[in-house]
Motif scaffolding. Structure first.
Motif, mmCIF file in Angstrom:
data_model
loop_
_atom_site.group_PDB
_atom_site.id
_atom_site.type_symbol
_atom_site.label_atom_id
_atom_site.label_comp_id
_atom_site.label_asym_id
_atom_site.label_seq_id
_atom_site.Cartn_x
_atom_site.Cartn_y
_atom_site.Cartn_z
ATOM 1 N N GLN A 22 0.325 24.079 -16.478
ATOM 2 C CA GLN A 22 -0.122 24.716 -15.238
ATOM 3 C C GLN A 22 -0.686 23.672 -14.275
ATOM 4 O O GLN A 22 -0.400 23.704 -13.072
ATOM 5 C CB GLN A 22 -1.151 25.798 -15.540
ATOM 6 C CG GLN A 22 -1.468 26.664 -14.334
ATOM 7 C CD GLN A 22 -2.333 27.865 -14.691
ATOM 8 O OE1 GLN A 22 -2.494 28.225 -15.848
ATOM 9 N NE2 GLN A 22 -2.904 28.484 -13.664
ATOM 10 N N LEU A 23 -1.471 22.710 -14.792
ATOM 11 C CA LEU A 23 -2.000 21.643 -13.945
ATOM 12 C C LEU A 23 -0.869 20.796 -13.373
ATOM 13 O O LEU A 23 -0.904 20.412 -12.195
ATOM 14 C CB LEU A 23 -2.978 20.771 -14.732
ATOM 15 C CG LEU A 23 -4.338 21.403 -15.024
ATOM 16 C CD1 LEU A 23 -5.084 20.591 -16.079
ATOM 17 C CD2 LEU A 23 -5.162 21.531 -13.751
ATOM 18 N N ASP A 24 0.148 20.498 -14.198
ATOM 19 C CA ASP A 24 1.290 19.716 -13.715
ATOM 20 C C ASP A 24 1.975 20.418 -12.543
ATOM 21 O O ASP A 24 2.473 19.759 -11.618
ATOM 22 C CB ASP A 24 2.320 19.502 -14.844
ATOM 23 C CG ASP A 24 1.799 18.646 -15.983
ATOM 24 O OD1 ASP A 24 0.793 17.938 -15.809
ATOM 25 O OD2 ASP A 24 2.414 18.693 -17.072
ATOM 26 N N GLN A 25 2.006 21.753 -12.582
ATOM 27 C CA GLN A 25 2.657 22.532 -11.521
ATOM 28 C C GLN A 25 1.818 22.603 -10.245
ATOM 29 O O GLN A 25 2.365 22.554 -9.149
ATOM 30 C CB GLN A 25 2.922 23.972 -12.007
ATOM 31 C CG GLN A 25 3.981 24.097 -13.060
ATOM 32 C CD GLN A 25 5.372 23.800 -12.532
ATOM 33 O OE1 GLN A 25 5.693 24.040 -11.368
ATOM 34 N NE2 GLN A 25 6.215 23.246 -13.397
ATOM 35 N N GLU A 26 0.490 22.717 -10.376
ATOM 36 C CA GLU A 26 -0.316 23.038 -9.194
ATOM 37 C C GLU A 26 -0.969 21.845 -8.515
ATOM 38 O O GLU A 26 -1.528 22.007 -7.442
ATOM 39 C CB GLU A 26 -1.358 24.108 -9.524
ATOM 40 C CG GLU A 26 -2.521 23.660 -10.348
ATOM 41 C CD GLU A 26 -3.568 24.765 -10.529
ATOM 42 O OE1 GLU A 26 -3.198 25.958 -10.620
ATOM 43 O OE2 GLU A 26 -4.755 24.416 -10.555
ATOM 44 N N THR A 27 -0.892 20.655 -9.108
ATOM 45 C CA THR A 27 -1.527 19.505 -8.464
ATOM 46 C C THR A 27 -0.677 18.259 -8.617
ATOM 47 O O THR A 27 0.042 18.105 -9.597
ATOM 48 C CB THR A 27 -2.936 19.251 -9.041
ATOM 49 O OG1 THR A 27 -3.532 18.148 -8.334
ATOM 50 C CG2 THR A 27 -2.902 18.922 -10.523
#
Length: 177
Positions: A22-27
């Motif tokens: 999720q972090l890879d996708q949103e930042t």
């Protein structure tokens, strides 16, 4: 909102992998691009075990409603010459940023580091990540230098700052004579 901090264990691997994706996708402030994370659940469990098996490393999770919403990894040196030093990576989901979770993770880091006799904490941060830089400075980190052309994101060169926090001040030589 009630935030709980905990040391991650192998049973948390699925939640950690979900959070990392999720972090890879949103930042764009994390190292990996969305399609680069190739970790399997087994590999994440092994990574968590490797942190747990080393007394100079720890993996801390931040949970809200039993869901992992942030983490901090602290990887300490593995040989006598660098056992006093630890490298930090932190990630918090965007919707939970600016709510004190980062500060709570850093308080837990400081407590753990002092108990573990870590002297130097270090990290790198993209020079345009103002929110993170502000968090780090508020928690006692200082910029040591600039790592020029450190990363390429969207075809653009980006610099990173080297930042550190020294937990134990050296005695002055005059005081020892």
């Amino acid at each position: 909102m009630m935030v709980t901090l905990k040391v991650l264990i192998p049973e948390d691997a699925e939640e950690l992998l979900r959070l990392q994706h999720q972090l890879d996708q949103e930042t764009k402030f994390m190292l990996l691009e969305p399609d680069e994370r190739q970790s399997s659940l087994h590999q994440v469990k092994e990574m968590i075990e490797s942190f747990a098996s080393t007394d100079t490393s720890i993996l801390i999770g931040a949970e809200v409603d039993n869901s992992l919403i942030g983490f901090m990894s602290i990887r300490g040196g593995s040989v006598r010459r660098n056992r006093h030093s630890a490298y930090i990576v932190i990630g918090i989901l965007r919707q939970y940023q600016g709510q004190g979770i980062g500060a709570a993770l850093f308080r837990e880091l400081d407590r753990w580091a002092r108990d573990t006799e870590i002297v130097r904490l270090e990290l790198t941060v993209m020079t345009h990540n103002e929110l993170a830089i502000s968090l780090y400075i508020k928690n006692g980190f200082e910029i040591e230098g600039t790592k020029r052309k450190s990363l390429v994101i969207d075809g653009q060169w980006l610099d990173e700052y080297y930042m550190s926090k020294i937990l134990v001040q050296e005695k002055r030589i005059e005081d020892q004579i």
